[in-house]
Enzyme design. Sequence first.
Site, PDB file in Angstrom:
ATOM      1  N   HIS A 109     -28.454  45.177  29.685  1.00 52.63           N
ATOM      2  CA  HIS A 109     -27.437  45.005  30.724  1.00 52.63           C
ATOM      3  C   HIS A 109     -26.099  45.527  30.226  1.00 52.63           C
ATOM      4  O   HIS A 109     -25.675  45.203  29.112  1.00 52.63           O
ATOM      5  CB  HIS A 109     -27.295  43.543  31.120  1.00 52.63           C
ATOM      6  CG  HIS A 109     -26.236  43.309  32.153  1.00 52.63           C
ATOM      7  ND1 HIS A 109     -26.347  43.779  33.452  1.00 52.63           N
ATOM      8  CD2 HIS A 109     -25.012  42.705  32.088  1.00 52.63           C
ATOM      9  CE1 HIS A 109     -25.268  43.447  34.131  1.00 52.63           C
ATOM     10  NE2 HIS A 109     -24.432  42.801  33.327  1.00 52.63           N
ATOM     11  N   SER A 110     -25.430  46.342  31.044  1.00 50.77           N
ATOM     12  CA  SER A 110     -24.110  46.886  30.729  1.00 50.77           C
ATOM     13  C   SER A 110     -24.170  47.643  29.401  1.00 50.77           C
ATOM     14  O   SER A 110     -24.929  48.601  29.289  1.00 50.77           O
ATOM     15  CB  SER A 110     -23.073  45.755  30.737  1.00 50.77           C
ATOM     16  OG  SER A 110     -21.767  46.255  30.917  1.00 50.77           O
ATOM     17  N   MET A 111     -23.414  47.243  28.381  1.00 50.10           N
ATOM     18  CA  MET A 111     -23.515  47.929  27.094  1.00 50.10           C
ATOM     19  C   MET A 111     -24.958  47.990  26.616  1.00 50.10           C
ATOM     20  O   MET A 111     -25.397  48.998  26.036  1.00 50.10           O
ATOM     21  CB  MET A 111     -22.663  47.227  26.041  1.00 50.10           C
ATOM     22  CG  MET A 111     -22.787  47.853  24.650  1.00 50.10           C
ATOM     23  SD  MET A 111     -21.986  46.909  23.316  1.00 50.10           S
ATOM     24  CE  MET A 111     -23.129  45.532  23.146  1.00 50.10           C
TER      25      MET A 111
END
Length: 276
Positions: A109-111
């Site tokens: 998720h995200s990074m």
Amino acid sequence: MSNSRTGRWFVNQPPVRDAVTQLVCLPHAGSGAATYRDWQSRLGTSAEVIAPQLPGRDGRFREPPAASTREVVEALVEPLLTRLDTPDRTQGSGPAGSRSPRPFALFGHSMGALLSYELAHELVRRGRPPTHLFVSGYSAPHLPRRPGRPVVHELPDTELVAHITALEGTNGAVLEHPELLELLLPVIRADYKVCETYRYRERPPLPFPITALGGDSDPEVPEKDLHAWGDLTSEELVVKVFTGGHFYLHSRFGEVMDALRTSLTRTDRLTGGTCI
């Protein structure tokens, strides 16, 4: 799991012997393996959740956070392969005692999506590719940076706190305690720097499907940026959009788990370009 090759990365994560597959989960900026502590109970035997503990967080607070995606991948890949290929059950119909590693997928998720993408390429290079890549809350990494977007890792502390508060992904109690915030901000800043200094490298598309997930009101990642992940695979892309913002997977946790469970246990081929 405590041998020297895996001990720092996978503390207190024993194998789930009856799981159909394995799901390696990488965290968003400022978070760690604990982000995924509830996933195993929800996914059950459809997947064994493996969540690496990155430096600078969890039980590794004394270690400096990584400075680049390459640093993370190069440090993680060998312990991960050891963890993935630890024989924990006999498979197939070969000779008695013969064992083969289970398939695995990557989730970030995200990074964590960016880290998972780079890790996927390294695993392909090493001849141990995943069967699937799940990327959540992150624009396809070959897209140019949107004009006017702030360089978050260079923001003053007050503006950085305002930024992460707006995304609603950090526990409000942490943000209200200066001592905890003092520990957390350098990690968040370092993680944003990893993402914001990343430079995309042209490589052959990944030879397995990608599922891109996101929230329909995510201010960071418009839906079209999720569809652009299709450029990075030679197989199918599935886009799944949930109600919510950047951290939709908290408010829609049950729906996300159902979607992952379905994808992980399917035996038929995914339908490309689907938007659910």
